[in-house]
Design an enzyme around this catalytic site. Structure first.
Site, mmCIF file in Angstrom:
data_model
loop_
_atom_site.group_PDB
_atom_site.id
_atom_site.type_symbol
_atom_site.label_atom_id
_atom_site.label_comp_id
_atom_site.label_asym_id
_atom_site.label_seq_id
_atom_site.Cartn_x
_atom_site.Cartn_y
_atom_site.Cartn_z
ATOM 1 N N SER A 187 0.671 -1.228 0.006
ATOM 2 C CA SER A 187 -0.010 0.117 0.261
ATOM 3 C C SER A 187 0.618 1.195 0.051
ATOM 4 C CB SER A 187 -0.930 0.111 1.105
ATOM 5 O OG SER A 187 -0.264 -0.325 2.301
ATOM 6 N N HIS A 215 -5.362 -3.717 -2.338
ATOM 7 C CA HIS A 215 -5.103 -2.506 -3.270
ATOM 8 C C HIS A 215 -4.976 -3.231 -4.650
ATOM 9 C CE1 HIS A 215 -4.525 1.201 -1.151
ATOM 10 N NE2 HIS A 215 -3.901 0.235 -0.189
ATOM 11 N N LYS A 246 -11.978 -0.084 -0.671
ATOM 12 C CA LYS A 246 -11.146 0.634 -1.746
ATOM 13 C C LYS A 246 -11.873 0.894 -3.087
ATOM 14 C CE LYS A 246 -7.199 0.441 1.190
ATOM 15 N NZ LYS A 246 -6.469 -0.801 2.006
HETATM 16 C C1 LIG Z 1 -6.633 -0.904 3.333
HETATM 17 C C2 LIG Z 1 -5.680 -2.136 3.740
HETATM 18 C C3 LIG Z 1 -6.657 -3.237 4.344
HETATM 19 C C4 LIG Z 1 -7.550 -2.949 5.319
HETATM 20 O O1 LIG Z 1 -8.849 -2.642 4.513
HETATM 21 P P1 LIG Z 1 -10.056 -1.926 5.241
HETATM 22 O O2 LIG Z 1 -11.311 -2.656 4.383
HETATM 23 O O3 LIG Z 1 -9.901 -0.379 4.985
HETATM 24 O O4 LIG Z 1 -10.132 -2.403 6.645
HETATM 25 C C5 LIG Z 1 -5.830 -4.540 4.529
HETATM 26 N N1 LIG Z 1 -4.709 -4.805 3.943
HETATM 27 C C6 LIG Z 1 -4.100 -3.855 3.105
HETATM 28 C C7 LIG Z 1 -2.842 -4.401 2.321
HETATM 29 C C8 LIG Z 1 -4.763 -2.531 2.933
HETATM 30 O O5 LIG Z 1 -4.201 -1.712 2.005
#
Ligand SMILES: *Cc1c(COP(=O)(O)O)cnc(C)c1O
Length: 404
Positions: A187, A215, A246
């Site tokens: 990320s 992502h 996301k």
């Molecule tokens: C954003 C993210 C999460 C968490 O996801 P949410 O639905 O926002 O809780 C988990 N793993 C990775 C790699 C992320 O970038």
């Protein structure tokens, strides 16, 4: 009734906040006044938004909005219980079946967030006699899941398959289960995990293979099926995690795998057992989002066209967008590496004053000396908006001596 003046037992927090302020990395939350969109209003100021994870612009897609409203009218605003008591609605099951079909796996379970999906799954399937082999840049929710499981954690150097194999080999003769785990897309840097190599060593050592595609869902692979599809690794990753927060545009996380894995998580994953399920509107929104992924491939095409344009232009301006002292991005996540935390936060604030939102990210989220303004492209930014943002980035970058 307290009689004497009581000393505040939380005063140590104030001290720590003062420390952040002295280091220049203390922040105030920016508040969005309108919709999560490429141009929107934060703290009363209209800005070009380069900071969201709204890859496909689905937060405001008319079909998703309508699905949420319709589900609210039909089923109300809340599910009323955890999934295992009385909070499993038909629409929750529909979403799980939809994702399983989309991902071409037997079954799927949806959690309240990607964070709970990772933390809940790792801690449910492993115990203290087991081993986790984990990329050093894996997401915080994976790290927390590992710690909650009490398994022994062996960290391997970022994307270093040989080092992952070394770690696996070092515990080969130990009786516990082994879990090899990596982000699909990282990320902070936007680079892609080396899935083919990792799957190979997982198979060689009989380890469980788990990938977090937060992502990459909606970004990579056919219609946004993620890194497993991107690399053609179907059937070789035992546990696939994704997020609905996301590119999917709403909220939630999911785990895909065999029917038994999912059934086991229904029985043992603590966020599933002890925290209330999504409102029906969220489930309906996500169902509609997967329809959009399948029926509107032009969104992903535009996301990648914008990404190519953005990376090329930032590079031409002379920004360090990764690949020198940090991993090179291969996705719409495009960090502008500044280095020093204080300068990064100042750069971000100056950009904001001139109408561009790019979040400054410093230690401990990224390593010391690798602070950055992380930008993320979306499908819905127009060329004109991007060009305007580039003008601001160049002007502020030169003024602050970041660009020469
Ligand atoms: C954003 C993210 C999460 C968490 O996801 P949410 O639905 O926002 O809780 C988990 N793993 C990775 C790699 C992320 O970038």
């Amino acid at each position: 009734m307290p009689t004497a003046a009581r000393t505040n037992p939380l005063v140590f927090l104030t001290d720590q906040l003062d420390e952040l302020k002295a280091k220049g990395t203390h922040f105030r939350l920016r508040v969005l006044d309108d919709e999560q969109a490429p141009v929107c209003t934060f703290d009363g100021k209209k800005v070009i938004n380069l900071a969201s994870n709204n890859y496909l612009g689905l937060t405001t897609h008319p079909k998703l909005r309508e699905a949420a409203l319709e589900a609210t009218r039909k089923y109300g605003v809340g599910s009323g219980a955890v999934r295992t008591i009385a909070g499993t609605m038909k629409i929750h099951m529909e979403l799980e079946e939809k994702i399983a079909r989309f991902k071409n796996v037997e079954a799927c379970v949806v959690f309240q967030s990607g964070f709970t999906a990772n933390a809940g799954t790792v801690s449910a399937i492993l115990g203290k006699e087991d081993f986790i082999i984990s990329d050093e840049l894996n997401h915080a929710s994976i790290i927390d899941g590992c710690r909650l499981s009490r398994a022994k954690i062996l960290v391997f150097r970022h994307k270093d398959v040989a080092h992952a194999e070394e770690q696996l080999a070092s515990v080969k003769s130990q009786p516990g289960k082994k879990l090899l785990i990596s982000d699909g897309v990282f990320s902070m840097d936007g680079d892609i995990g080396p899935l083919p190599g990792l799957c190979e060593v997982a198979e060689k050592y009989g380890a469980i293979m788990m990938v977090d595609d937060a992502h990459s869902s909606g970004v990579l692979g056919c219609n946004g099926r993620g890194t497993i599809d991107h690399f053609g690794m179907h059937g070789r990753v035992d546990i696939q995690v994704g997020t609905l927060s996301k590119a999917i545009g709403a909220l939630g996380g999911y785990v895909c795998g065999t029917r038994d894995l999912i059934d086991y998580l229904y029985h043992r994953a603590r966020p599933f057992l002890f925290s209330t399920s999504h409102p029906p509107s969220v489930a309906a929104t996500c169902i509609a989002a997967f329809d959009v992924l399948e029926n509107e491939p032009q969104l992903m095409e535009q996301l990648w066209a914008n990404t190519r344009f953005w990376k090329k232009e930032l590079g031409l301006l002379g920004f360090d967008i990764g690949g020198k002292t940090t991993p090179a991005s291969e996705t719409p996540i495009t960090p502008i590496i500044i280095g020093e935390g204080r300068l990064t936060m100042e750069f971000s604030r100056e950009l904001f004053k001139e109408g561009v939102l790019g979040t400054g990210i410093a230690f401990p989220t990224v390593p010391e000396g690798k602070a950055r303004v992380r930008t993320i492209m979306t499908a819905t930014h127009t060329k004109q908006e991007l060009q305007q943002a580039l003008v601001v980035l160049e002007r502020v970058g030169k003024r602050m001596g970041i660009l020469v």
